[in-house]
Structure formats: C-alpha cells, structure tokens
Design a protein around this motif. Sequence first.
Motif, PDB file in Angstrom:
ATOM      1  N   GLU A 187      11.878  -5.706 -11.341  1.00  0.00           N
ATOM      2  CA  GLU A 187      12.798  -6.085 -12.405  1.00  0.00           C
ATOM      3  C   GLU A 187      14.168  -5.442 -12.206  1.00  0.00           C
ATOM      4  O   GLU A 187      15.203  -6.090 -12.374  1.00  0.00           O
TER       5      GLU A 187
ATOM      6  N   GLU B  79       6.198  -3.524 -10.815  1.00  0.00           N
ATOM      7  CA  GLU B  79       6.839  -4.548 -11.631  1.00  0.00           C
ATOM      8  C   GLU B  79       8.186  -4.071 -12.157  1.00  0.00           C
ATOM      9  O   GLU B  79       9.157  -4.833 -12.171  1.00  0.00           O
TER      10      GLU B  79
ATOM     11  N   ARG C  57      15.940  -7.257  -9.433  1.00  0.00           N
ATOM     12  CA  ARG C  57      16.484  -8.541  -9.915  1.00  0.00           C
ATOM     13  C   ARG C  57      17.772  -8.321 -10.693  1.00  0.00           C
ATOM     14  O   ARG C  57      18.745  -9.064 -10.509  1.00  0.00           O
ATOM     15  N   GLU C  58      17.806  -7.317 -11.551  1.00  0.00           N
ATOM     16  CA  GLU C  58      19.006  -7.037 -12.328  1.00  0.00           C
ATOM     17  C   GLU C  58      20.172  -6.632 -11.440  1.00  0.00           C
ATOM     18  O   GLU C  58      21.317  -7.004 -11.691  1.00  0.00           O
TER      19      GLU C  58
END
Length: 89
Positions: A78, A74, A81-82
């Motif tokens: 994340e 996870e 995505r950033e």
Amino acid sequence: MSLPRVYLVSKRLDPVLGIASGIWAYYLYESRVGRPQGHSLNELVGAKWTTWRQARANARVQTVGRDSDREERELLKEIEREVKIAEGK
C-alpha cells in the motif's frame, strides 16, 4: 551563603561507594540469617528470572504463527502504491 558540599571520596564515586557498601551489608546479612534451602535472594531471583525467560520464549513462539507477516507485506504494498501515485507513475 550556602555551605560547600562535602564528599567522602569524590562527587562521582560517592554514589558507587554507597551502592557497594549497601550490597556488601546485605550479603553479610543474608549469610548470617541462615535462610532455608531455596529461599535465599539468589535462588528466588534466579527462579523468577527463569520463569520470566520461559514466558517470553512462549510468547515469542505464539507470535510466530500470526498473520503479522502478511499484514506487513500488505502495508508495504500500500505504501509503494501511494509513493507511485505521488510520483505520478
């Protein structure tokens, strides 16, 4: 004016000589004392080492079943995505 340093052998070998003579002196002491079976330094250190290794193995087995892999995945998603947001995708 300071006095020159005096070495027995050399600057680097004097500490080695000191440690080796200390180990040898302790070995002679242990051999002369005649400790009961199971109470010599080698046996006590070996027993402690074994219990330490077993404790580490048990701790490792307990951490395998945790959700740390899921949490790491996870976190990685994340971060991805950033990065995509920062790149403008």
